[in-house]
Every structure is written in structure tokens, then in C-alpha cells.
Design a protein around this motif. Structure first.
Motif, PDB file in Angstrom:
ATOM      1  N   PRO A 160       0.826  -1.212   0.000  1.00  0.00           N
ATOM      2  CA  PRO A 160       0.000   0.000   0.000  1.00  0.00           C
ATOM      3  C   PRO A 160       0.863   1.268   0.000  1.00  0.00           C
ATOM      4  O   PRO A 160       1.974   1.259   0.548  1.00  0.00           O
ATOM      5  N   ASP A 161       0.349   2.346  -0.606  1.00  0.00           N
ATOM      6  CA  ASP A 161       1.090   3.622  -0.655  1.00  0.00           C
ATOM      7  C   ASP A 161       1.479   4.090   0.742  1.00  0.00           C
ATOM      8  O   ASP A 161       2.551   4.659   0.943  1.00  0.00           O
ATOM      9  N   GLU A 162       0.560   3.839   1.684  1.00  0.00           N
ATOM     10  CA  GLU A 162       0.822   4.283   3.059  1.00  0.00           C
ATOM     11  C   GLU A 162       2.125   3.663   3.601  1.00  0.00           C
ATOM     12  O   GLU A 162       2.887   4.325   4.309  1.00  0.00           O
ATOM     13  N   THR A 163       2.365   2.403   3.247  1.00  0.00           N
ATOM     14  CA  THR A 163       3.598   1.740   3.704  1.00  0.00           C
ATOM     15  C   THR A 163       4.822   2.443   3.127  1.00  0.00           C
ATOM     16  O   THR A 163       5.787   2.732   3.833  1.00  0.00           O
ATOM     17  N   LEU A 164       4.752   2.736   1.816  1.00  0.00           N
ATOM     18  CA  LEU A 164       5.887   3.408   1.179  1.00  0.00           C
ATOM     19  C   LEU A 164       6.143   4.777   1.798  1.00  0.00           C
ATOM     20  O   LEU A 164       7.288   5.160   2.033  1.00  0.00           O
ATOM     21  N   GLU A 165       5.041   5.494   2.074  1.00  0.00           N
ATOM     22  CA  GLU A 165       5.203   6.828   2.694  1.00  0.00           C
ATOM     23  C   GLU A 165       5.886   6.722   4.047  1.00  0.00           C
ATOM     24  O   GLU A 165       6.784   7.492   4.366  1.00  0.00           O
ATOM     25  N   LYS A 166       5.437   5.753   4.839  1.00  0.00           N
ATOM     26  CA  LYS A 166       6.061   5.561   6.160  1.00  0.00           C
ATOM     27  C   LYS A 166       7.550   5.273   6.001  1.00  0.00           C
ATOM     28  O   LYS A 166       8.383   5.826   6.709  1.00  0.00           O
ATOM     29  N   CYS A 167       7.877   4.384   5.058  1.00  0.00           N
ATOM     30  CA  CYS A 167       9.280   4.035   4.845  1.00  0.00           C
ATOM     31  C   CYS A 167      10.085   5.272   4.493  1.00  0.00           C
ATOM     32  O   CYS A 167      11.181   5.485   5.013  1.00  0.00           O
ATOM     33  N   ARG A 168       9.553   6.059   3.582  1.00  0.00           N
ATOM     34  CA  ARG A 168      10.295   7.248   3.109  1.00  0.00           C
ATOM     35  C   ARG A 168      10.562   8.242   4.228  1.00  0.00           C
ATOM     36  O   ARG A 168      11.519   8.992   4.180  1.00  0.00           O
ATOM     37  N   LYS A 169       9.675   8.242   5.236  1.00  0.00           N
ATOM     38  CA  LYS A 169       9.856   9.194   6.345  1.00  0.00           C
ATOM     39  C   LYS A 169      10.781   8.651   7.430  1.00  0.00           C
ATOM     40  O   LYS A 169      11.056   9.344   8.411  1.00  0.00           O
TER      41      LYS A 169
END
Ligand code: IPM
Ligand code: MG
Length: 370
Positions: free
Chosen positions: A56-65
């Protein structure tokens, strides 16, 4: 030091082993006065079940932060019959590509106390210390086209082995840099007697080698490399190869020194946001039973401390604790041998923590074996 770590437990035993590694990181934070904040994200089959997407996009966003990522494992029979784009593995491939995790480092080291768990004779593996550097975002895994086709009225399928010179140069240069800090030998693995990509790969290896006059370089054909890993693993220092060859050879190499359950890996990106995961898979057959070996994930957490946060002493504290616990004869089921004390996942984690914090090992374990 304050760091944010995204934890992606994934599927199967991934949940149990990441939980163990987090406890160990918390013990490190306590002993050395750091603060690690853990953020959780979904990936793999669990993510498909909960969101309809393997990443999910949310997972990628968390990773990037975050400052680093700790991954468990993905996959399981439940999703084996899913259409290609809805397989758990797609989540893993996508996170590698999206975060540019181009280099997968898989160190294979010899644990004296586990020599008898190896399928090879102890005298053949004593002192094995090799590092597989696998290209992770190119080759057959990502080349287009990759699809079912009809040719001349016949059902067919195609995958594409494609690399740019630039992609090759980056991974090969990294391998030379790593070898320069080790025993100064690079074994480049290819299939240059057949494949065009391998011929270009060899050219790039020769070119990069010019910048590292102290590093010895050899070219090994992949079939021969597979054989030599078994017959003479000590001859290898750094092994560099493309994605698919690296996938196959690293599983082979991982059992040389005992168990797949022992080996960590690090996937490095250009940006410095790296991902750490055990080499083993989700082991659905033993998931949820509290018997999985958490040591590969714990050692992956040690690599995170070293490579992402520059915390060498803390990384070594984990590695010493793991060695110490093994020397005391504690084993999980996968590495058990005559005379060893078989622990559950939680008990093994507790032993490692106790060793890090220099405390008495957990109360009832010792007495249980008296
Ligand atoms: C690995 C695994 C993955 C790969 C699978 C799960 C897609 O085998 O990390 O080695 O092939 O890269
Ligand atoms: Mg693999």
C-alpha cells in the motif's frame, strides 16, 4: 541517538522474528542511551488481505519518512494462486524498486558452534567468510516484456534480461569498494559464454577493476560458481552478480554454514534509506508456533545499526550476544543438535537480550534444563 525505524513484519514467521529483533533493539537503546521509534507498515499477503494491495502507498510513505526499514518476510500458500499482480512477492519487488534498493548484501559467516548443522564437512567450512553482493533492481525480475504471448499460434511466455551499463557499474563498483575493506578479492559471476548481458558485465568489471589495483579479480561462470561454493567455499571473498544468479547462489551459500535461519541481509539504496531483512522466507509451516529462529532478523538489526546509523559498538554488542548464546548451547529447533538446549523464539530473544544487558539469563530456562 534518535531514530525512526519502519517495521514491516509481513507474513508467516516474519511477525514473530521482527518482534524479537525489536526487543533486542530496545535492549540496545536501554544499554547505550538511544531512542528508537518503531512505525509499523503492511506488506505482502497480510497487506493484500487488509488493503487489496501487496504494498500500500501508506507503507511506502512511512518508509520514506523513516531512517531505516526492518522487514520480516513475505509469502505463503494462502496467496499462491493469486493472479501475478496480487502475489505477496510483488510487494517485495515493488519496495526494492521504489526505494532504489539496488544492492543486496548477504554475508555468509562461519559460526563455530554451529559447524555440525552444516550439510558440509566441518573441515570444508571452517573459516568461511564470504559476502554476496547481488544486484536487486534489474535483470529478469524487472525487464520488459514479461508476459504470456502467442507466437506462431503457440502459447508462450517471455521474460527479459536487461541491464544498462550504468546499473552494472554501480553494483560492481560497490563490490570492489567492499572487497577493498576485506580480503581484497572480487569474484564476478556471469554466464559470458552465452549471454550478451554477461559479456557487457565482464567489460564493466574489467573497467572498474582499473580503479582498484589492490583488489584481485576473477570471472567465474555461474554454473561453476555453484559448484565451487560447495567444493571450496573458502576461496571466495566478495562475490558480485546480477539479480537472478544472486538469488540462486545466495540460497545455496546460506546453508553452507548451518541454517538459513541464521543469516541477515542488507539492501542498500543510493539515498541511504536502507532495508534490512533475514534471508529466510515466511516458513508458513511453522508460523505462529513460537519456534522460528529469530537470529537472522536480530543480526539484520545489527547490520542496521552498523550500516545505517554508524553504531559499530552497538552492532557488535548484538553479534557478541548471539555468539554467546550459541556458545552456551542454546538453539532454536532448526539448528538444534545433540546436547543442545532447544528454546522457543521468545526464549531465544530473551537470552540475547539478557546477554546484551549483562543480566542473569531469564529465570526459568536454566533451571528447566538442570
Ligand atoms: C529473496 C527472495 C525473493 C527474491 C522472492 C521472495 C521474490 O527469494 O529475497 O531472495 O527472489 O528476490
Ligand atoms: Mg531468494
Amino acid at each position: 541517538m534518535d531514530k525512526v525505524i519502519t517495521v514491516l513484519p509481513g507474513d508467516g514467521i516474519g511477525k514473530e522474528v521482527t518482534k524479537g529483533a525489536i526487543e533486542v533493539l530496545e535492549a540496545i537503546a536501554e544499554r547505550y542511551g538511544h531512542s528508537f521509534q518503531f512505525e509499523y507498515g503492511l506488506i505482502g499477503g497480510t497487506a493484500i488481505d487488509e488493503t487489496g494491495s501487496p504494498l500500500p502507498d501508506e507503507t511506502l510513505e512511512k518508509c520514506r519518512k523513516s531512517d531505516a526499514i526492518l522487514l520480516g518476510s513475505v509469502g505463503g500458500p494462502k496467496w499462491d494462486k493469486n493472479p501475478s499482480h496480487l502475489r505477496p512477492e510483488v510487494g517485495l519487488l515493488k519496495i526494492r524498486k521504489e526505494l532504489n534498493l539496488y544492492a543486496n548484501l548477504r554475508p555468509i559467516t562461519f559460526f563455530k558452534s554451529l559447524a555440525e548443522a552444516s550439510p558440509l564437512k566441518p573441515e570444508n567450512i571452517e573459516g568461511v567468510d564470504l559476502l554476496i553482493v547481488r544486484e536487486l533492481t534489474g535483470g529478469l525480475y524487472f525487464g520488459k516484456p514479461s508476459e504470456r504471448q502467442t507466437r506462431d499460434g503457440k502459447e508462450a511466455a517471455v521474460d527479459t534480461l536487461f541491464y544498462t551499463r550504468e546499473e552494472m557499474t554501480k553494483i560492481i563498483r560497490l563490490a570492489f569498494e567492499l572487497a577493498n575493506n576485506r580480503r581484497k578479492k572480487v569474484s564476478s559471476v556471469d554466464k559470458a559464454n552465452v549471454l550478451e548481458t554477461s559479456k557487457l558485465w565482464r567489460e564493466v568489471v574489467e573497467e572498474v577493476a582499473q580503479d582498484f589495483p589492490e583488489v584481485e579479480v576473477e570471472h567465474v561462470l555461474v554454473d561453476n560458481a555453484a559448484m565451487q561454493l560447495i567444493t571450496n567455499p573458502r576461496r571466495f571473498d566478495v562475490v558480485v552478480t546480477e539479480n537472478m544468479f544472486g538469488d540462486i547462489l545466495s540460497d545455496e551459500a546460506s546453508v553452507l554454514t548451518g541454517s538459513l535461519g541464521m543469516l541477515p541481509s542488507a539492501s542498500l539504496s543510493y539515498t541511504g534509506l536502507n532495508l534490512y531483512e533475514p534471508i529466510h522466507g515466511s516458513a508458513p509451516d511453522i508460523a505462529g508456533q513460537n519456534i522460528a529462529n529469530p537470529l537472522a532478523t536480530i543480526l539484520s538489526a545489527a547490520s542496521m545499526l552498523r550500516l545505517s546509523f554508524g553504531l559499530e559498538e552497538e552492532a557488535q554488542a548484538i553479534e557478541h550476544a548471539v555468539n554467546n548464546v550459541l556458545d552456551l548451547g542454546y538453539r532454536t529447533k532448526d539448528i538444534s543438535a545433540t546436547g543442545s538446549k532447544v528454546l522457543t523464539t521468545d526464549e531465544m530473544v530473551a537470552e540475547v537480550k539478557a546477554s546484551i544487558l549483562d543480566r542473569e539469563a531469564i529465570s526459568n530456562i536454566m533451571s528447566a534444563y538442570k
